[in-house]
Design a protein around this motif. Structure first.
Motif, short mmCIF file in Angstrom:
data_model
loop_
_atom_site.label_atom_id
_atom_site.label_comp_id
_atom_site.label_asym_id
_atom_site.label_seq_id
_atom_site.Cartn_x
_atom_site.Cartn_y
_atom_site.Cartn_z
N ASP A 26 0.83 -1.21 0.00
CA ASP A 26 0.00 0.00 0.00
C ASP A 26 0.86 1.25 0.00
O ASP A 26 1.94 1.30 0.62
CB ASP A 26 -0.91 0.03 1.23
CG ASP A 26 -2.15 -0.82 1.09
OD1 ASP A 26 -2.42 -1.29 -0.03
OD2 ASP A 26 -2.85 -1.02 2.11
N MET A 27 0.39 2.26 -0.70
CA MET A 27 1.04 3.57 -0.73
C MET A 27 0.49 4.37 0.46
O MET A 27 -0.73 4.53 0.59
CB MET A 27 0.69 4.26 -2.06
CG MET A 27 1.51 5.44 -2.45
SD MET A 27 1.10 5.83 -4.18
CE MET A 27 1.91 7.41 -4.36
N VAL A 28 1.38 4.82 1.35
CA VAL A 28 0.93 5.42 2.61
C VAL A 28 1.75 6.65 2.97
O VAL A 28 2.85 6.86 2.46
CB VAL A 28 1.02 4.41 3.78
CG1 VAL A 28 0.06 3.25 3.57
CG2 VAL A 28 2.46 3.90 3.94
N ILE A 29 1.18 7.42 3.87
CA ILE A 29 1.87 8.57 4.44
C ILE A 29 1.53 8.62 5.93
O ILE A 29 0.42 8.25 6.34
CB ILE A 29 1.45 9.88 3.74
CG1 ILE A 29 2.29 11.07 4.22
CG2 ILE A 29 -0.04 10.15 3.92
CD1 ILE A 29 2.08 12.34 3.39
N ALA A 30 2.47 9.07 6.74
CA ALA A 30 2.22 9.32 8.15
C ALA A 30 2.31 10.82 8.40
O ALA A 30 3.16 11.50 7.81
CB ALA A 30 3.22 8.58 9.04
N GLU A 31 1.43 11.33 9.24
CA GLU A 31 1.51 12.74 9.60
C GLU A 31 2.85 12.99 10.28
O GLU A 31 3.45 12.09 10.88
CB GLU A 31 0.35 13.13 10.50
CG GLU A 31 -0.99 12.96 9.80
CD GLU A 31 -2.17 13.53 10.57
OE1 GLU A 31 -1.96 14.47 11.38
OE2 GLU A 31 -3.29 13.04 10.36
N GLN A 32 3.33 14.24 10.19
CA GLN A 32 4.70 14.51 10.65
C GLN A 32 4.86 14.40 12.16
O GLN A 32 5.95 14.16 12.66
CB GLN A 32 5.17 15.87 10.15
CG GLN A 32 4.41 17.09 10.65
CD GLN A 32 3.21 17.45 9.83
OE1 GLN A 32 2.27 16.67 9.75
NE2 GLN A 32 3.21 18.61 9.22
N ILE A 33 3.78 14.55 12.92
CA ILE A 33 3.90 14.41 14.37
C ILE A 33 3.64 12.96 14.79
O ILE A 33 2.87 12.25 14.16
CB ILE A 33 2.92 15.35 15.11
CG1 ILE A 33 3.28 15.40 16.60
CG2 ILE A 33 1.47 14.95 14.89
CD1 ILE A 33 2.72 16.59 17.33
N VAL A 34 4.36 12.54 15.82
CA VAL A 34 4.16 11.20 16.40
C VAL A 34 3.59 11.43 17.80
O VAL A 34 4.33 11.63 18.76
CB VAL A 34 5.48 10.41 16.47
CG1 VAL A 34 5.21 8.99 16.95
CG2 VAL A 34 6.18 10.39 15.11
N PRO A 35 2.28 11.44 17.94
CA PRO A 35 1.66 11.79 19.22
C PRO A 35 1.98 10.78 20.32
O PRO A 35 2.20 9.60 20.05
CB PRO A 35 0.16 11.79 18.91
CG PRO A 35 0.05 11.81 17.43
CD PRO A 35 1.27 11.12 16.92
#
Length: 362
Positions: free
Chosen positions: A96-105
């Motif tokens: 899968d093509m994915v992205i993670a938001e820049q913050i790691v809560p």
């Protein structure tokens, strides 16, 4: 599962002006974690300021950057390895093509628990602190279990996928401006973020959309993206032009994305009384202004804009529908091994958005 001692190429930050191309250990996915193969990672203006040693990153007793760390927060990739439980946890599968938001809560502080996860008190961000995970200027990276992960349509072009992070920031910033149909909106700065904000603000259909920048080629792009008026402070009086559009009152909304102190003082001058001033930029040094303008003289509504909370699905949708584009914004691509050349270009006015694309051959 890859062997724990397998290696990969990455950019490693060791300190100001000390970023090196190195062979490092490839990450391994643990419980509810993903390892992704990087498709591309943009070089952000904040990356350039961090590299140059800007005080906001390195100063004080508790510096924001904690080297050695792999930088990069404008990334996307392809799911390469799923740790135990990760497929169900994130709702993704291999490939899968994915992205993670820049913050790691942290998912534990008062902000995370109330839904304001982008203001997490711990505030780990990919590419600046290694405690949770490195950034995307590498061949592979790990998404920790608390990462906010979003799927990207497989058919999305690489350049569009690479601007999802800055576009999400642009959407959040424009939303903070609460643009109304009768508003005259000024966006100061036509860099990557300003040009993305221009496209998003146009979708809000304000009465007039004005973009200010010192570079004519960027102003031309802004006009193509929907700006009604563009102003070059080198040849035009910004205050005079804006007041001519507003019966002398000043703009209703001012969005500051230059990262230069003059962008702040300019905005305080040209915004009308009771206007909305939205500050997005990361500054390389402290900025001074006549603070009395905000209260005593204009009673302004000053709003900050940080990261792109709840905006990634919107960004992906706008790109998919062709309502926003990376064309003209993404100008160059480099392999990781060409880091020095890529940084030099990204830190100049000869580019707009530079991508690091592992394995890219010019």
């Amino acid at each position: 599962m890859p062997a724990s001692n397998s290696r990969m190429t990455a950019i490693v930050c060791h300190g100001p002006e000390d970023y090196r191309v190195e062979e490092v250990g490839r990450p391994v996915a643990g419980q509810n974690e993903l390892v992704v193969k990087i498709g591309a990672c943009g070089i952000c203006a904040s990356d350039c300021k961090c590299w140059s040693g800007a005080a906001m990153f390195w100063g004080g007793k508790n510096p924001y950057v904690k080297p050695p760390v792999i930088p990069g927060h404008e990334f996307f990739g392809y799911v390469e390895e799923l740790g135990p439980g990760a497929a169900e946890h994130f709702g993704v599968k291999a490939g899968d093509m994915v992205i993670a938001e820049q913050i790691v809560p942290c998912d534990r502080c008062r902000y995370c628990r109330s839904g304001s996860y982008w203001m997490c008190e711990v505030h780990n961000i990919f590419g600046f602190q290694r405690e949770v995970a490195d950034g995307g200027m590498s061949e592979y990276m790990k998404f920790p279990s608390t990462a906010r992960v979003h799927k990207i349509p497989a058919e999305m072009p690489l350049a569009d996928a690479a601007v999802i992070e800055p576009l999400s920031c642009a959407i959040h910033t424009v939303q903070r401006g609460d643009i109304q149909l009768a508003d005259v909106v000024v966006i100061a700065g036509a860099g990557p973020l300003g040009l993305l904000m221009t496209q998003v603000a146009r979708l809000k259909t304000p009465k007039k959309l004005v973009v200010v920048d010192l570079m004519e080629d960027r102003l031309e792009l802004a006009r193509g993206f929907g700006a009604d008026v563009t102003i070059n402070p080198k040849t035009q009086d910004v205050d005079e032009v804006v007041r001519s559009l507003t019966d002398g009152y000043g703009c209703d909304v001012y969005i500051e994305t230059t990262g230069h102190p003059s962008g702040v003082t300019q905005g305080l001058q040209i915004i009308r009384k009771l206007g909305r001033f939205v500050e997005f930029s990361v500054f390389g040094k402290e900025t001074s202004a006549d603070w009395s303008i905000i209260g005593d003289r204009k009673e302004l509504d000053i709003r900050g804009a940080h990261l792109g909370p709840y905006c990634y699905p919107i960004a992906i949708d706008l790109l998919t529908r062709g309502l926003v584009t990376s064309k003209g914004i993404v100008t160059h691509q480099y392999d990781l091994t060409d880091w020095d050349e890529a940084l030099k270009l990204a830190n100049s006015t000869d580019s707009i958005k530079v991508l690091l694309t592992p394995g890219y051959r010019r």
